[in-house]
Design a protein around this motif. Structure first.
Motif, PDB file in Angstrom:
ATOM      1  N   LYS A  62      29.931  28.161 -21.482  1.00 39.09           N
ATOM      2  CA  LYS A  62      30.664  29.394 -21.783  1.00 39.09           C
ATOM      3  C   LYS A  62      30.266  30.500 -20.797  1.00 39.09           C
ATOM      4  O   LYS A  62      31.088  31.325 -20.408  1.00 39.09           O
ATOM      5  CB  LYS A  62      30.416  29.863 -23.222  1.00 39.09           C
ATOM      6  CG  LYS A  62      30.251  28.770 -24.258  1.00 39.09           C
ATOM      7  CD  LYS A  62      31.408  27.788 -24.324  1.00 39.09           C
ATOM      8  CE  LYS A  62      31.096  26.557 -25.169  1.00 39.09           C
ATOM      9  NZ  LYS A  62      30.723  26.764 -26.543  1.00 39.09           N
TER      10      LYS A  62
ATOM     11  N   ASP B 164      43.920  26.380 -33.378  1.00 36.66           N
ATOM     12  CA  ASP B 164      44.841  27.373 -33.945  1.00 36.66           C
ATOM     13  C   ASP B 164      44.211  28.769 -34.078  1.00 36.66           C
ATOM     14  O   ASP B 164      44.890  29.776 -33.878  1.00 36.66           O
ATOM     15  CB  ASP B 164      45.406  26.888 -35.291  1.00 36.66           C
ATOM     16  CG  ASP B 164      44.351  26.368 -36.250  1.00 36.66           C
ATOM     17  OD1 ASP B 164      43.313  25.879 -35.774  1.00 36.66           O
ATOM     18  OD2 ASP B 164      44.550  26.451 -37.474  1.00 36.66           O
TER      19      ASP B 164
ATOM     20  N   SER C 172      34.478  29.489 -36.411  1.00 32.94           N
ATOM     21  CA  SER C 172      34.580  28.568 -35.283  1.00 32.94           C
ATOM     22  C   SER C 172      33.822  29.120 -34.072  1.00 32.94           C
ATOM     23  O   SER C 172      34.015  30.268 -33.668  1.00 32.94           O
ATOM     24  CB  SER C 172      36.063  28.378 -34.933  1.00 32.94           C
ATOM     25  OG  SER C 172      36.207  28.013 -33.581  1.00 32.94           O
TER      26      SER C 172
ATOM     27  N   ASP D  82      25.416  18.814 -34.934  1.00 35.49           N
ATOM     28  CA  ASP D  82      25.049  18.090 -33.712  1.00 35.49           C
ATOM     29  C   ASP D  82      23.729  17.318 -33.862  1.00 35.49           C
ATOM     30  O   ASP D  82      23.367  16.544 -32.972  1.00 35.49           O
ATOM     31  CB  ASP D  82      24.973  19.051 -32.514  1.00 35.49           C
ATOM     32  CG  ASP D  82      26.339  19.639 -32.187  1.00 35.49           C
ATOM     33  OD1 ASP D  82      27.356  19.062 -32.607  1.00 35.49           O
ATOM     34  OD2 ASP D  82      26.391  20.695 -31.521  1.00 35.49           O
TER      35      ASP D  82
ATOM     36  N   LEU E 118      31.685  19.622 -41.191  1.00 35.88           N
ATOM     37  CA  LEU E 118      32.434  20.229 -40.079  1.00 35.88           C
ATOM     38  C   LEU E 118      33.482  19.328 -39.455  1.00 35.88           C
ATOM     39  O   LEU E 118      34.536  19.799 -39.043  1.00 35.88           O
ATOM     40  CB  LEU E 118      31.469  20.714 -38.999  1.00 35.88           C
ATOM     41  CG  LEU E 118      30.935  22.109 -39.308  1.00 35.88           C
ATOM     42  CD1 LEU E 118      29.605  22.028 -39.997  1.00 35.88           C
ATOM     43  CD2 LEU E 118      30.827  22.922 -38.052  1.00 35.88           C
TER      44      LEU E 118
ATOM     45  N   ARG F 287      26.241  12.757 -29.422  1.00 35.43           N
ATOM     46  CA  ARG F 287      25.108  12.799 -30.362  1.00 35.43           C
ATOM     47  C   ARG F 287      24.889  11.452 -31.043  1.00 35.43           C
ATOM     48  O   ARG F 287      23.758  11.092 -31.361  1.00 35.43           O
ATOM     49  CB  ARG F 287      25.314  13.900 -31.401  1.00 35.43           C
ATOM     50  CG  ARG F 287      25.644  15.271 -30.812  1.00 35.43           C
ATOM     51  CD  ARG F 287      24.582  15.802 -29.869  1.00 35.43           C
ATOM     52  NE  ARG F 287      25.037  17.038 -29.208  1.00 35.43           N
ATOM     53  CZ  ARG F 287      24.393  17.651 -28.230  1.00 35.43           C
ATOM     54  NH1 ARG F 287      23.284  17.152 -27.731  1.00 35.43           N
ATOM     55  NH2 ARG F 287      24.864  18.757 -27.695  1.00 35.43           N
TER      56      ARG F 287
HETATM   57  N1  EPU Z   1      38.596  24.428 -36.061  1.00 37.64           N
HETATM   58  C1  EPU Z   1      39.905  24.593 -36.464  1.00 37.64           C
HETATM   59  N2  EPU Z   1      40.703  25.446 -35.740  1.00 37.64           N
HETATM   60  C2  EPU Z   1      40.236  26.110 -34.650  1.00 37.64           C
HETATM   61  C3  EPU Z   1      38.893  25.931 -34.246  1.00 37.64           C
HETATM   62  C4  EPU Z   1      38.093  25.074 -34.963  1.00 37.64           C
HETATM   63  O1  EPU Z   1      40.360  24.011 -37.453  1.00 37.64           O
HETATM   64  O2  EPU Z   1      40.999  26.860 -34.034  1.00 37.64           O
HETATM   65  C5  EPU Z   1      37.733  23.494 -36.819  1.00 37.64           C
HETATM   66  C6  EPU Z   1      37.382  22.263 -35.961  1.00 37.64           C
HETATM   67  O3  EPU Z   1      38.388  21.278 -36.069  1.00 37.64           O
HETATM   68  C7  EPU Z   1      36.061  21.821 -36.538  1.00 37.64           C
HETATM   69  C8  EPU Z   1      35.420  23.135 -37.029  1.00 37.64           C
HETATM   70  O4  EPU Z   1      36.475  24.095 -37.045  1.00 37.64           O
HETATM   71  O5  EPU Z   1      36.278  20.995 -37.636  1.00 37.64           O
HETATM   72  C9  EPU Z   1      34.288  23.661 -36.162  1.00 37.64           C
HETATM   73  O6  EPU Z   1      34.752  23.809 -34.849  1.00 37.64           O
HETATM   74  P1  EPU Z   1      34.171  24.864 -33.822  1.00 37.64           P
HETATM   75  O7  EPU Z   1      35.311  25.590 -33.208  1.00 37.64           O
HETATM   76  O8  EPU Z   1      33.097  25.670 -34.469  1.00 37.64           O
HETATM   77  O9  EPU Z   1      33.492  23.905 -32.764  1.00 37.64           O
HETATM   78  P2  EPU Z   1      33.680  23.874 -31.179  1.00 37.64           P
HETATM   79  O10 EPU Z   1      33.601  25.238 -30.615  1.00 37.64           O
HETATM   80  O11 EPU Z   1      34.856  23.036 -30.839  1.00 37.64           O
HETATM   81  C10 EPU Z   1      31.118  23.705 -30.686  1.00 37.64           C
HETATM   82  C11 EPU Z   1      30.217  22.760 -29.947  1.00 37.64           C
HETATM   83  C12 EPU Z   1      30.097  21.439 -30.701  1.00 37.64           C
HETATM   84  C13 EPU Z   1      29.555  21.724 -32.091  1.00 37.64           C
HETATM   85  C14 EPU Z   1      30.438  22.762 -32.805  1.00 37.64           C
HETATM   86  C15 EPU Z   1      29.906  23.168 -34.153  1.00 37.64           C
HETATM   87  C16 EPU Z   1      30.599  23.405 -27.666  1.00 37.64           C
HETATM   88  C17 EPU Z   1      31.096  23.014 -26.317  1.00 37.64           C
HETATM   89  N3  EPU Z   1      30.762  22.510 -28.618  1.00 37.64           N
HETATM   90  O12 EPU Z   1      32.385  23.051 -30.763  1.00 37.64           O
HETATM   91  O13 EPU Z   1      29.160  20.672 -29.987  1.00 37.64           O
HETATM   92  O14 EPU Z   1      29.538  20.533 -32.842  1.00 37.64           O
HETATM   93  O15 EPU Z   1      30.567  23.943 -31.988  1.00 37.64           O
HETATM   94  O16 EPU Z   1      28.610  23.649 -34.053  1.00 37.64           O
HETATM   95  O17 EPU Z   1      30.043  24.473 -27.834  1.00 37.64           O
HETATM   96  C18 EPU Z   1      28.156  18.716 -29.121  1.00 37.64           C
HETATM   97  O18 EPU Z   1      27.458  19.425 -28.384  1.00 37.64           O
HETATM   98  O19 EPU Z   1      27.925  17.483 -29.287  1.00 37.64           O
HETATM   99  C19 EPU Z   1      29.276  19.311 -29.854  1.00 37.64           C
HETATM  100  C20 EPU Z   1      30.283  18.593 -30.364  1.00 37.64           C
END
Ligand code: EPU
Length: 439
Positions: A28, A127, A165, A310, A332, A376
């Motif tokens: 990021k 979304d 999120s 994770d 999650l 993971r």
């Molecule tokens: N979600 C929605 N709509 C959205 C955004 C998210 O429904 O617009 C849902 C997702 O489908 C999911 C949940 O919200 O079920 C959590 O998603 P989030 O957006 O928080 O996760 P992310 O930003 O896509 C980051 C990490 C993940 C980690 C998650 C939760 C990064 C690059 N990835 O993902 O890391 O699991 O936060 O902590 O920052 C990893 O490193 O192995 C990994 C998957």
């Protein structure tokens, strides 16, 4: 080239290991560098395939970069941004590339970014990202698999996220940096990586407050207020948790360096309940050890500061040989138990029902050939291999290489018997402490 790990289990991990920069922060920060019409230097950048992908995204936009893998630093010069498109070829390889949407909207008021599809662990919708950008004034069209966002100006507003999120919070923080007026993100994610992004943004001249709480306020600044800077990425709490678990799993004793212990409070508490000893060796070093068979625990994955999803697969591996029955609830992701069939092949007794897993501890695991299904889950199988009797082969290492820098080297440094080899021509790739006649 089909690279694999060969692991000879049963060695207690001992010694010291140093944790690298946080993957989920640095990706990021790299995206955020395009807000500055000049050069930004980021330190503590781990060498991971995901970092390479993000640098390719930046380079496609016209930014120049110098990646010093010895110093572990990246200098990004985003003086000239010549494209507003992030291609499917890159976004489909790494969902985190989608974060460039908010950064491009800040810098160019227009962005064309491929929609990431679902991924192995779940649907992972975007979304909230889209709705938040619309609330800031962007007009968004989704066509041919791409999000096309455009705004003559972005205007700060209140945005409430249905769930906290991580990615949506970050995308909206980036988009709001140069918006007119104040943006308030409510029910924001509170992960340390969010705080790191806010600190970085403030270092380059933005005005962000409240990061680390559920309400983040971004007061828009003028583009000319943003300036070049140097910044050091926080340590990777998930890598740290992975090594702590590996030490506990093998009944070892080690000091994990370059860690922010406060980022691991919930995980540490669970390890202690399982019977591990965790001591603060120094402000940024944790001594972890374990002598006896672990106790079973129950846990539910939650957004930070709850139990990190994770580390769920990794904690499941610990439960496979613990004393009693442990229940895991994954709240999650819909599909984050992909390690289960492979752990069963190693002798684990796991019953899965939708997002619950019931793990009945067995006396020991036995080595087998298994395959990483995601980052993971892959790390969890490596730990299972270190615990198991006999030899374990872990395939599909490209998943593990996305998020663990020199994984086998660090494990070898702790005395674990692991090597990476290329199956096709039986070449040894990394020398570990291992009986090479096994090749
Ligand atoms: N979600 C929605 N709509 C959205 C955004 C998210 O429904 O617009 C849902 C997702 O489908 C999911 C949940 O919200 O079920 C959590 O998603 P989030 O957006 O928080 O996760 P992310 O930003 O896509 C980051 C990490 C993940 C980690 C998650 C939760 C990064 C690059 N990835 O993902 O890391 O699991 O936060 O902590 O920052 C990893 O490193 O192995 C990994 C998957």
């Amino acid at each position: 080239m089909a690279e694999k790990f060969k692991i000879q289990g049963g060695e207690p991990l001992k010694g010291e290991v140093s944790i690298g920069g946080a993957k989920n922060a640095v990706l990021k920060l790299l995206a955020a560098t395009i807000l500055v019409k000049g050069s930004t230097k980021i330190y503590n950048v781990p060498h991971l395939t995901d970092v390479d992908i993000m640098l390719n995204v930046l380079s496609d936009l016209g930014a120049k970069f110098v990646y010093d893998k010895v110093e572990k630093s990246v200098v990004v010069d985003a003086s000239n941004i010549t494209s507003i498109t992030a291609k499917y070829e890159l976004v489909s390889k790494m969902r985190a590339s989608f974060i460039i949407l908010g950064a491009l909207m800040s810098r160019c008021r227009e962005a064309i970014v491929a929609l990431p599809g679902g991924c192995a662990i779940g649907e992972r919708r975007v979304d909230f990202h889209i709705k938040g950008l619309e609330a800031l004034g962007a007009k968004i069209k989704i066509e041919n698999g791409y999000v096309h966002a455009k705004a003559s100006k972005l205007v700060g507003t209140d945005i409430y996220l249905d769930i906290p999120s991580v990615g949506a919070t970050e995308n909206l923080m980036l988009a709001a940096v140069l918006a007119e007026g104040s943006t308030r993100i409510q029910n924001a994610a509170q992960e340390p990586e969010i705080v790191d992004l806010a600190n970085f943004l403030n270092t380059i001249g933005a005005d962000v407050s409240g990061a680390g709480t559920s309400e983040i306020v971004i007061n828009g600044v003028k583009a000319e207020n943003l300036h070049s800077a140097e910044y050091t990425t926080i340590p990777d709490r998930i890598e740290a948790g992975t090594f702590m678990a590996a030490v506990v799993a093998t009944r070892g004793k080690a000091v994990i360096r370059n860690v922010y212990p406060a980022h691991l409070t919930f995980f540490n508490d669970k390890l202690i309940k399982m019977g591990a000893s965790i001591k603060l060796a120094e402000p940024t070093a944790i001594e972890v050890s374990c002598k006896n068979r672990l106790n079973s625990i129950n846990f539910v994955t939650q957004p930070y500061p709850g139990f990190p999803t994770d580390l769920q697969a990794i904690a499941m591996t610990l439960l496979t040989t613990s004393n009693g029955v442990g229940i895991i609830t994954e709240s999650l992701y819909e599909n984050r138990f992909m390690q289960v069939p492979d752990l069963r092949r190693m002798g684990a007794d796991i019953h899965q029902d939708r997002n619950h897993a019931i793990v009945k501890g067995v006396k020991h695991l036995t080595g087998a050939t298994v395959a990483a299904s995601d980052l993971r889950a892959g790390a969890a199988l490596v730990i299972a291999g270190l615990m198991a009797s006999g030899e374990t082969i872990v395939e599909k290492l490209h998943h593990i290489d996305r998020g663990y820098e020199e994984f086998e080297k660090k494990i070898s440094q702790l005395g674990g018997k692991i090597i990476r080899y290329d199956d096709e021509n039986e070449n040894l790739i990394t020398k570990g402490v291992f009986n090479e006649s096994c090749l």
